[in-house]
Enzyme design. Structure first.
Site, short mmCIF file in Angstrom:
data_model
loop_
_atom_site.label_atom_id
_atom_site.label_comp_id
_atom_site.label_asym_id
_atom_site.label_seq_id
_atom_site.Cartn_x
_atom_site.Cartn_y
_atom_site.Cartn_z
N SER A 192 23.42 16.16 -16.69
CA SER A 192 22.53 16.83 -17.20
C SER A 192 22.37 18.32 -16.57
O SER A 192 23.43 18.85 -16.26
CB SER A 192 20.91 16.06 -17.34
OG SER A 192 20.20 16.80 -18.08
N HIS A 226 23.59 16.82 -21.72
CA HIS A 226 22.18 16.90 -22.55
C HIS A 226 22.34 18.25 -23.10
O HIS A 226 22.40 19.20 -22.57
CB HIS A 226 21.20 16.68 -21.56
CG HIS A 226 20.88 15.25 -21.23
ND1 HIS A 226 20.05 14.81 -19.99
CD2 HIS A 226 21.22 14.13 -21.61
CE1 HIS A 226 19.71 13.73 -19.86
NE2 HIS A 226 20.68 13.24 -20.86
N ASP A 284 18.11 9.46 -17.17
CA ASP A 284 19.11 8.91 -18.40
C ASP A 284 20.48 8.45 -17.81
O ASP A 284 21.00 9.19 -16.79
CB ASP A 284 19.11 9.99 -19.22
CG ASP A 284 20.04 9.47 -20.57
OD1 ASP A 284 20.13 8.40 -20.84
OD2 ASP A 284 20.58 10.28 -21.20
#
Length: 343
Positions: free
Chosen positions: A14, A41, A133
């Site tokens: 990310s 992401h 995540d």
């Protein structure tokens, strides 16, 4: 005894992940005998140049994912915006399944599908990023006998995602980004013997189905995997189920939230609601002042006093909200029914 090779590498990143990915890709060997799948992401409405960037960063070809493309060793496949990147039966699957922690593509979705399809042949790699995540997906990879590789948090621009994995697992390898390429090349060429049944849990099976086709629990009630959390889903306002033995929730239509992501989303939703309340109070005060002026011109003192009081009270309330919003809202603690939570 069945001997195999680790022929699938799945990577999640990310914020700060592009730098780590470039360092990793630069060190991969040209003869890597494994396919590499990458989720970074991405905003739903945007485009991504990540495939081009990684294609120029090392010896392996990199490109955006295609639906039902065969996995090929020595290639890098990058997730597309607004699509989960999954793997099944030797092919990539692009899905518009429910978001996970507000993300599509989601790292957990890729990791779970890899654990289910490839088991001990999977290498999971967690890189720089915020929130958590990928942690639950890494647990699934480890449970299936796969190999867990995590970027050293002190080496990551944003250490939260690597640290999230470390809260749940002892990784097989914890290294800085520039050491990942050679390490993955070595791991992919080693023989590996399954150390256990190598199966994902029934919950992971259900969550793969949700990500792949939106089928929440493949016909089973998600309540079978937990209990009603008492919170609403930030995406659809549906009731959330706190999944048993995890720090995650899912709603009936399939949106998934980690505890940290849910806390973050609730904070954002509260802030939007307060700004809306501030705007309405400002408008109420302005309209009441107009009514006050109209009453003064009509020489109705009682009505003038009434509207003046309304305008003053709305303006004072608006100012309280404005000061609160500009000072920054304090975070609130989310506690799951089983006692787990995030602060």
């Amino acid at each position: 005894m069945t001997v195999a090779r680790r022929d699938l590498i799945v990577v999640g990143a990310s914020a700060g992940g592009v730098e780590a990915l470039r360092a990793m890709v630069a060190g991969l060997p040209a003869d890597l005998p494994a396919a590499v799948l990458v989720v970074l992401h991405l905003k739903a409405g945007g485009t991504s140049a990540l495939g081009t960037i990684l294609d120029r960063s090392g010896p392996l070809p990199a490109a955006a994912a295609k639906h039902r493309a065969e996995l090929a060793p020595g290639t890098i496949t990058v997730a597309r915006p607004d699509h989960h990147l999954l793997v099944a039966d030797g092919i990539t699957v692009l899905s518009h399944g429910p978001t996970e922690s507000g993300h599509r593509p989601a790292i957990d979705a890729l990791f779970r599908s890899a654990a289910r399809a490839y088991g001990h042949r999977t290498i999971g790699v967690q890189l720089s990023g915020v929130l958590d995540d990928g942690a639950a997906g890494m647990v699934a990879i480890a449970a299936a006998g796969g190999t867990v590789v995590v970027q050293e948090p002190t080496d990551a621009l944003y250490p939260a995602m690597p640290e999230a994995v470390l809260r749940f697992l002892q990784p097989d390898h914890l290294v800085p980004a520039h050491e990942l390429g050679p390490l993955l090349g070595t791991l992919a060429k080693e023989d590996v013997v399954p150390a256990g049944p190598g199966r994902v849990s029934e919950l992971d099976e259900a969550e793969v189905a949700i990500a792949m086709n939106g089928d929440s629990g493949t016909g089973r009630d998600l309540a079978a995997f937990g209990e009603v959390a008492g919170y609403s889903c930030p995406d659809c306002d549906g009731a959330l189920v706190a999944l048993r033995d995890t720090e995650r929730c899912r709603c009936r239509v399939g949106h998934a939230w980690t505890a940290e992501a849910l806390l973050d989303a609730q904070h954002d939703k509260l802030e939007r609601a307060l700004w809306t309340a501030y705007r309405l109070l400002e408008e109420k005060s302005s309209f009441a002042r107009r009514m006050q002026q109209s009453a003064a011109e009509s020489r109705i003192p009682a009505m003038e006093r009434r509207h003046a009081g309304t305008a003053r009270e709305a303006a004072e309330s608006a100012e309280v909200l404005r000061e609160l919003l500009l000072s920054g809202l304090p975070p609130r603690r989310v506690v799951m029914p089983d006692g787990d939570g995030a602060s």
